[in-house]
Enzyme design. Sequence first.
Site, mmCIF file in Angstrom:
data_model
loop_
_atom_site.group_PDB
_atom_site.id
_atom_site.type_symbol
_atom_site.label_atom_id
_atom_site.label_comp_id
_atom_site.label_asym_id
_atom_site.label_seq_id
_atom_site.Cartn_x
_atom_site.Cartn_y
_atom_site.Cartn_z
ATOM 1 N N SER A 145 52.865 38.451 39.798
ATOM 2 C CA SER A 145 52.806 38.487 41.253
ATOM 3 C C SER A 145 51.809 37.435 41.706
ATOM 4 O O SER A 145 50.894 37.066 40.953
ATOM 5 C CB SER A 145 52.353 39.874 41.736
ATOM 6 O OG SER A 145 52.006 39.849 43.112
ATOM 7 N N TYR A 158 45.939 46.463 40.921
ATOM 8 C CA TYR A 158 47.178 45.679 40.925
ATOM 9 C C TYR A 158 46.882 44.222 40.595
ATOM 10 O O TYR A 158 47.558 43.601 39.763
ATOM 11 C CB TYR A 158 47.854 45.801 42.283
ATOM 12 C CG TYR A 158 49.237 45.201 42.346
ATOM 13 C CD1 TYR A 158 50.315 45.861 41.771
ATOM 14 C CD2 TYR A 158 49.466 43.986 42.968
ATOM 15 C CE1 TYR A 158 51.599 45.317 41.817
ATOM 16 C CE2 TYR A 158 50.734 43.431 43.022
ATOM 17 C CZ TYR A 158 51.794 44.104 42.449
ATOM 18 O OH TYR A 158 53.063 43.557 42.495
#
Length: 278
Positions: A145, A158
């Site tokens: 990501s 995350y």
Amino acid sequence: MGRRTYGAHAVVTGAGSGIGRAFAVELARRGGRVVCTDLDRATVEETVAGVKADGGEALAVVGDVSSADDVGDLANAARSWLGRDPDLVVNNAGIGAGGQVVGDVPLADWQRTLGVNLWGVIHGCHTFLPAMRQARAGGVINVASAAGFTSAPRMAAYNVSKAGVVSLSETLAAELSGSGVGVTVLCPTFVRTNIFGGELIDAAARGLAQRLSDLVGFSPERVARRTLDAHDRGRLYVVPQPDAQMLWHAKRLLPTPYARVAGLLGRFVPAPQHKEDR
């Protein structure tokens, strides 16, 4: 380089929805046979049914990528159904997490996020790469990501999980250089998937992320096609959206100002309420 995503014997994790489903469908359309795995039996079987309705070949396997045993079982199922070792693995399975600052994020959330997002990719690479290395052919696509390099506030677990995936992919690219095995890491910003509905994302952060995704997000199909094409061209990094590319360059050119600006922008995200206030 070449056309390794065409006619591939592939494994796709997190194939029950979103980018994983898009990868599975596109690989089947490219003439591949696809082993689809997900923790949710209903969604992964739905993906397989869609592939078959489109004339493709796919197998559904239920499992948790955070478990090395489950990934071992996945490998056995894949070899049995494919009749050989997979030559393309898409380590896509992931969960969203965010909304709290370091120190407030429960350790259980850290463990679950790293278990799926990072250890899931480690398990996939550890399990499937030795056969590819021996065959001197194949490819791995790891889904990270832009969070892996943007390091936005209140997304520590995350961010760390995705930064680990980027670093792992860079290490693999070095280790596998000249081996015939390709490595690609995908680093998108917003993609229109259901990842923001995860239970580890605070409601305030979830709402903002979902609105941004609906406004500027790419479709998972577009991201999957672009990534597979990039893998065929031998590219390591896929940073598909203009905003991701802008942040990529800003972080590298002006790292200290970037961190300060990110901190200022993070203050516009509503702070999560304590449970006693709800």
